[in-house]
Design an enzyme around this catalytic site. Structure first.
Site, short mmCIF file in Angstrom:
data_model
loop_
_atom_site.label_atom_id
_atom_site.label_comp_id
_atom_site.label_asym_id
_atom_site.label_seq_id
_atom_site.Cartn_x
_atom_site.Cartn_y
_atom_site.Cartn_z
N ASN A 117 56.32 42.81 37.23
CA ASN A 117 55.90 43.33 38.53
C ASN A 117 56.53 42.46 39.61
OD1 ASN A 117 54.60 44.17 40.82
ND2 ASN A 117 52.54 43.52 40.19
N TRP A 118 57.54 43.01 40.23
CA TRP A 118 58.29 42.22 41.22
C TRP A 118 57.51 42.08 42.53
CZ3 TRP A 118 64.08 44.33 40.87
CH2 TRP A 118 64.56 44.06 39.58
N LYS A 119 56.44 42.82 42.68
CA LYS A 119 55.65 42.82 43.93
C LYS A 119 56.60 43.05 45.13
CE LYS A 119 52.12 40.20 41.61
NZ LYS A 119 51.01 39.26 41.67
N HIS A 157 46.14 47.66 40.90
CA HIS A 157 46.41 46.22 40.90
C HIS A 157 45.40 45.55 41.84
CE1 HIS A 157 48.31 42.37 41.48
NE2 HIS A 157 49.00 42.62 40.38
N GLU A 208 45.71 43.40 43.99
CA GLU A 208 46.17 43.27 45.38
C GLU A 208 45.95 44.58 46.13
OE1 GLU A 208 50.02 41.68 44.32
OE2 GLU A 208 49.01 39.87 43.62
N GLU A 261 43.92 41.67 34.20
CA GLU A 261 44.48 40.63 35.06
C GLU A 261 43.33 39.95 35.80
OE1 GLU A 261 48.92 41.45 36.06
OE2 GLU A 261 47.68 42.38 37.60
N GLY A 313 48.99 34.37 40.14
CA GLY A 313 49.75 33.54 41.09
C GLY A 313 49.20 32.14 41.26
N SER A 342 49.58 34.60 35.60
CA SER A 342 50.32 33.37 35.28
C SER A 342 50.88 33.37 33.86
CB SER A 342 49.46 32.13 35.54
OG SER A 342 49.13 32.05 36.91
N GLY A 380 54.12 38.54 36.87
CA GLY A 380 54.47 38.54 38.29
C GLY A 380 55.59 37.55 38.54
N GLY A 381 55.23 36.36 39.02
CA GLY A 381 56.20 35.34 39.46
C GLY A 381 57.31 35.08 38.46
P1 13P Z 1 51.60 36.21 38.26
O1 13P Z 1 52.30 36.34 36.94
O2 13P Z 1 52.49 35.74 39.36
O3 13P Z 1 50.33 35.41 38.12
O4 13P Z 1 51.16 37.69 38.71
C1 13P Z 1 50.49 38.50 37.81
C2 13P Z 1 50.41 39.86 38.35
O5 13P Z 1 49.74 40.11 39.34
C3 13P Z 1 51.21 40.91 37.69
O6 13P Z 1 50.84 42.17 38.11
#
Ligand code: 13P
Length: 251
Positions: A10-12, A96, A98, A168, A174, A214, A235-236
């Site tokens: 997930n590149w956000k 998600h 967010e 999640e 994050g 993470s 994510g990251g």
């Molecule tokens: P991180 O891997 O950066 O913690 O993010 C997880 C995430 O929200 C994937 O959708």
């Protein structure tokens, strides 16, 4: 039916076209010899028409981060699942944290999106998870099962076996703080049992349940080795070719 293992990035709201292309093309080499793994990249919506070329001929799948709960009409600023499908998306995240937290998306709205995606033959990746406060006050299981139930309430029975889930925990997103493999696997088992209760043995046993929060090269293998963890939503660490390739190699 065997459960599919999925590793999704997930590149956000990150990466411009050239950076996205470099990342996607850099991942291709690592995909050789992984026939039982589905690797999905999930860029920002505006990159999707370009990303269709980046994933071509390598078996990588394309996903979106969000969509409308309608297929077309007067919904300014929204993205139609029909358009996502036209650009080759086979997956789309819904719910998600967010989106739930920052944009106040309700359980019902998220369930409607899942149903609309299924009608377009796009697999919804339904994200669920609790805050630190909810975990510490032991309300996390009720929260997660409520989120799952709400989606099944909106999705027609034919769609019940067509969803992927992602656990999640918000406190792990994050933050560098991953749920332990035991903590994650326990919640995945509870989610699976609940799906079995709502949708039957076959839907529950065949549902892929991913872990996100993470996930990184250093913990990917131990997470993927758990009985009920069927993949990762990253994510990251999905923004760097080396890190995401190592996560793919962990399978
Ligand atoms: P991180 O891997 O950066 O913690 O993010 C997880 C995430 O929200 C994937 O959708």
């Amino acid at each position: 039916m065997a459960r599919k293992t999925i590793i999704a990035g997930n590149w956000k709201m990150n990466l411009l076209p050239l950076q996205g292309e470099e990342l996607a093309l850099g991942l291709k080499e690592g995909l050789v010899n992984k026939p039982n793994l589905e690797v999905v990249i999930i860029p920002q919506t505006a990159l999707i028409p370009l990303a269709q070329d980046w994933v071509m001929d390598c078996g990588m799948q394309l996903g979106a981060q969000n969509c409308s709960n309608n297929l077309s009409g007067a919904y300014t600023g929204e993205n139609s699942p029909e358009l996502l499908r036209a650009f080759g998306c086979t997956y789309c995240l819904v719910g998600h944290s967010e989106r739930r937290e920052i944009f106040n998306e309700s359980n019902e709205f998220i369930g409607q999106k899942a149903q609309t995606l299924i009608s377009m033959n796009i697999t919804p990746i339904v994200c669920v998870g609790e805050s630190l406060e909810e975990r510490e006050s032991n309300k996390h299981i009720d929260k997660i099962l409520g989120q799952i139930q709400a989606v099944f309430d909106q999705v027609d029975q034919e769609g019940w076996s067509k969803m992927v889930f992602a656990y999640e925990p918000i406190w792990a997103i994050g933050t560098g703080k991953t749920a332990s493999k035991e903590q994650a696997n326990e919640i995945h088992q509870i989610i699976r049992q609940h799906i079995i209760k709502i949708a039957g043995e076959s839907a529950g046993k065949s549902a892929s349940i991913l872990y996100g929060g993470s996930a990184k090269p250093g913990n990917a293998k131990e997470l993927l080795n758990q009985s009920d963890i069927d993949g990762l939503l990253v994510g990251g660490a999905s923004l760097k070719v080396e890190d995401f390739s190592k996560i793919i190699e962990a399978f």
